[in-house]
Scaffold this motif. Sequence first.
Motif, PDB file in Angstrom:
ATOM      1  N   LEU A 102      15.012  -2.198   8.160  1.00 14.73           N
ATOM      2  CA  LEU A 102      14.632  -2.269   6.750  1.00 14.73           C
ATOM      3  C   LEU A 102      15.507  -3.249   5.988  1.00 14.73           C
ATOM      4  N   ARG A 103      16.808  -3.220   6.278  1.00 17.45           N
ATOM      5  CA  ARG A 103      17.710  -4.150   5.607  1.00 17.45           C
ATOM      6  C   ARG A 103      17.350  -5.588   5.948  1.00 17.45           C
ATOM      7  N   GLN A 104      17.012  -5.836   7.221  1.00 18.04           N
ATOM      8  CA  GLN A 104      16.635  -7.178   7.634  1.00 18.04           C
ATOM      9  C   GLN A 104      15.383  -7.633   6.901  1.00 18.04           C
TER      10      GLN A 104
ATOM     11  N   ARG B 290      15.127   9.066   9.303  1.00 15.12           N
ATOM     12  CA  ARG B 290      16.485   8.529   9.333  1.00 15.12           C
ATOM     13  C   ARG B 290      16.811   8.045  10.732  1.00 15.12           C
ATOM     14  N   SER B 291      17.320   6.835  10.844  1.00 11.43           N
ATOM     15  CA  SER B 291      17.873   6.337  12.094  1.00 11.43           C
ATOM     16  C   SER B 291      18.589   5.031  11.809  1.00 11.43           C
TER      17      SER B 291
ATOM     18  N   LEU C 206       0.828  -1.190   0.000  1.00 12.45           N
ATOM     19  CA  LEU C 206       0.000   0.000   0.000  1.00 12.45           C
ATOM     20  C   LEU C 206       0.861   1.239   0.000  1.00 12.45           C
ATOM     21  N   ASP C 207       0.309   2.321  -0.535  1.00 10.96           N
ATOM     22  CA  ASP C 207       1.022   3.602  -0.516  1.00 10.96           C
ATOM     23  C   ASP C 207       0.742   4.275   0.823  1.00 10.96           C
ATOM     24  N   GLY C 208       1.182   3.627   1.891  1.00 10.54           N
ATOM     25  CA  GLY C 208       0.876   4.072   3.240  1.00 10.54           C
ATOM     26  C   GLY C 208       2.087   4.590   3.969  1.00 10.54           C
ATOM     27  N   PRO C 209       2.196   4.216   5.259  1.00  9.90           N
ATOM     28  CA  PRO C 209       3.247   4.766   6.099  1.00  9.90           C
ATOM     29  C   PRO C 209       4.645   4.589   5.545  1.00  9.90           C
ATOM     30  N   LEU C 210       4.891   3.477   4.860  1.00  8.17           N
ATOM     31  CA  LEU C 210       6.244   3.224   4.376  1.00  8.17           C
ATOM     32  C   LEU C 210       6.700   4.307   3.417  1.00  8.17           C
ATOM     33  N   SER C 211       5.819   4.723   2.514  1.00 13.13           N
ATOM     34  CA  SER C 211       6.204   5.758   1.573  1.00 13.13           C
ATOM     35  C   SER C 211       6.175   7.134   2.226  1.00 13.13           C
TER      36      SER C 211
ATOM     37  N   ALA D 126      17.813   2.124  -1.995  1.00 12.34           N
ATOM     38  CA  ALA D 126      18.519   3.400  -2.129  1.00 12.34           C
ATOM     39  C   ALA D 126      18.335   4.250  -0.883  1.00 12.34           C
ATOM     40  N   GLN D 127      17.132   4.220  -0.312  1.00  7.95           N
ATOM     41  CA  GLN D 127      16.871   4.974   0.911  1.00  7.95           C
ATOM     42  C   GLN D 127      17.716   4.456   2.064  1.00  7.95           C
ATOM     43  N   ILE D 128      17.865   3.140   2.147  1.00  8.59           N
ATOM     44  CA  ILE D 128      18.680   2.550   3.201  1.00  8.59           C
ATOM     45  C   ILE D 128      20.125   3.009   3.089  1.00  8.59           C
ATOM     46  N   ARG D 129      20.655   2.973   1.877  1.00  6.54           N
ATOM     47  CA  ARG D 129      22.033   3.428   1.677  1.00  6.54           C
ATOM     48  C   ARG D 129      22.189   4.894   2.040  1.00  6.54           C
TER      49      ARG D 129
END
Length: 294
Positions: A180-182, A172-173, A161-166, A205-208
């Motif tokens: 997220l990587r896990q 950032r933390s 869904l285009d929800g909280p994740l987007s 890309a966001q993780i990096r």
Amino acid sequence: MVALSGLASALESYRGRDRLMRTLGYCCQLVGGVLVEQCPARSEVGTRLLALSSQLSHCRTVLRLFDDVAMFVYTKQYGLGAEEEAIFVRCVSVLGNLADQLYYPCEHIAWAADAKILHVESAPWLTLSTALWGLSLLLGIAREHVNWMGTQWLGRCDPALDGPLSQEARLRSLWMVLKLRQRLRSPLAALTSRLPQGKRRDMEAQIRSEALTLLSNLADLANAVHWLPPGILWAGRFPPWLVGLLGTISSLLSMYQAVGAGGQTYAAPDGPGSRNPDGGPSHGAAIAREGPGL
């Protein structure tokens, strides 16, 4: 030829030249510090590199005399952070912008005092500007963590869904990065099977980006504490080569992110500049928080 054209294009902009000077200055401080301390036969070369680093820092300090307006425009546009959902995040962000804004006049006064333009002591203003830089970094790191810990959407959001994740992609933390990587590497169909390839690439890309930003901020924060008055944590204990190493890491990470993002238009505070005896000591969408000083 493409690389040369890209370099020439970057050097045509103020921010591109600033990034290059910052990186080159820290590299000179790193190599010069190592030569002075570890290679007595090449100490003269090391001394010259340290002098070059100091001059590059001084150049950046002078150029930052004109950064106040850009910072003010960004601060005004952000305002009280009406777009932020968490009140605490708003407060931390506003305080961070205030610290960034106050950094510049304090540094200007210290510079003018060193240049004998103003008949005041430069040391108090230099200390204040360094403290404001460190405060800005601390608030930025705190905002990144509180943003994530204040919301627990990761464990319950539906990635399809285009929800909280987007909506929270800007948060950032370090904890978020690891989680997220896990999840990206998890075989659970609940996350990966319904996640489009494009969104998965965006998430990676966001993780990096988050990891690089955090590392850059931590390196800058270590240098910020070093430039505080002696007696505060590890203030004054870093040799020139270690200051250069941390600054080089931060600068290279910022340059890498800038290349990936197509460049930024402005940088927030990052240190006292050329007035420091070691050669001197730089985050956001509208602001590339790599900072000014060496």
